[in-house]
Write an enzyme that holds these catalytic residues in place. Structure first.
Site, PDB file in Angstrom:
ATOM      1  CE  LYS A 195      -3.313  -2.454  -0.460  1.00  0.00           C
ATOM      2  NZ  LYS A 195      -3.717  -2.587  -1.848  1.00  0.00           N
ATOM      3  CG  HIS A 239      -5.385   9.562  -6.473  1.00  0.00           C
ATOM      4  ND1 HIS A 239      -5.118   8.884  -7.618  1.00  0.00           N
ATOM      5  CD2 HIS A 239      -4.247   9.532  -5.738  1.00  0.00           C
ATOM      6  CE1 HIS A 239      -3.877   8.449  -7.585  1.00  0.00           C
ATOM      7  NE2 HIS A 239      -3.336   8.844  -6.458  1.00  0.00           N
ATOM      8  CG  HIS A 286      -8.637   4.046  -3.518  1.00  0.00           C
ATOM      9  ND1 HIS A 286      -9.491   2.992  -3.288  1.00  0.00           N
ATOM     10  CD2 HIS A 286      -7.575   3.529  -4.175  1.00  0.00           C
ATOM     11  CE1 HIS A 286      -8.965   1.889  -3.779  1.00  0.00           C
ATOM     12  NE2 HIS A 286      -7.798   2.192  -4.333  1.00  0.00           N
ATOM     13  CE1 TYR A 342      -4.331   6.604 -19.129  1.00  0.00           C
ATOM     14  CE2 TYR A 342      -4.203   7.198 -16.810  1.00  0.00           C
ATOM     15  CZ  TYR A 342      -4.642   7.467 -18.089  1.00  0.00           C
ATOM     16  OH  TYR A 342      -5.395   8.578 -18.326  1.00  0.00           O
ATOM     17  CD  GLN A 346      -9.216   2.365 -10.705  1.00  0.00           C
ATOM     18  OE1 GLN A 346      -9.816   3.206 -11.381  1.00  0.00           O
ATOM     19  NE2 GLN A 346      -8.276   2.687  -9.843  1.00  0.00           N
TER      20      GLN A 346
END
Length: 149
Positions: free
Chosen positions: A5, A26, A29, A64, A86
């Site tokens: 993470k 973003h 999360h 990406y 996702q």
């Protein structure tokens, strides 16, 4: 899993390097996922199969972000496909949480996962699913409707 993470915060660096706006979804999360993994680590939880799905999705996302940071022009349908991926991942997580809850509540089967981690993880997966669907609608569908007008 907790270490992964911290590594996943790397895509935040790509967003910042591209000088793009860091949206609330973003950073929320990543912060919330790190928190639930940290709590799971306290109880010696394993990620199980979820880590393989998550790593698969993130391998595409980091590729990406890296290409975008290098200035490569990527078609919009690629980012749309990543968001769809996702959403599918989160839908599978929610389904898994509901199924585990069924096994616990209806069948009385034991669960090796600590209940606090299970509840928090299931709640966050559901919340992320809603937020990612909302993001998808705002990013890809609302613009298409505006073009039609």
């Amino acid at each position: 899993m907790v270490v992964s993470k911290f590594v996943e915060l790397g895509d935040t660096a790509f967003v910042i390097l591209r000088k793009q706006k860091l949206i609330a979804l973003h950073w929320f999360h990543h912060a919330a996922t790190l928190m639930v993994c940290w709590i799971g680590y306290e109880h010696y939880e394993t990620a199980g199969r979820a880590i393989f799905v998550n790593s698969f999705v993130h391998s595409f996302m980091y590729s990406y972000y890296a290409l975008k940071a290098l200035g490569v022009k990527i078609p919009k349908n690629v980012s749309q496909a990543l968001t769809t991926l996702q959403i599918l991942q989160l839908a599978a997580a929610v389904f898994g949480a509901v199924y585990i809850l069924y096994l616990l509540a209806v069948q009385g089967r034991p669960c090796r996962m600590h209940f606090e981690t299970f509840c928090l993880g299931g709640f966050l997966a559901g919340m992320f699913l809603v937020l990612f669907i909302r993001f998808y609608k705002q990013s890809y569908l609302s613009r298409d409707e505006n073009k039609k007008k």
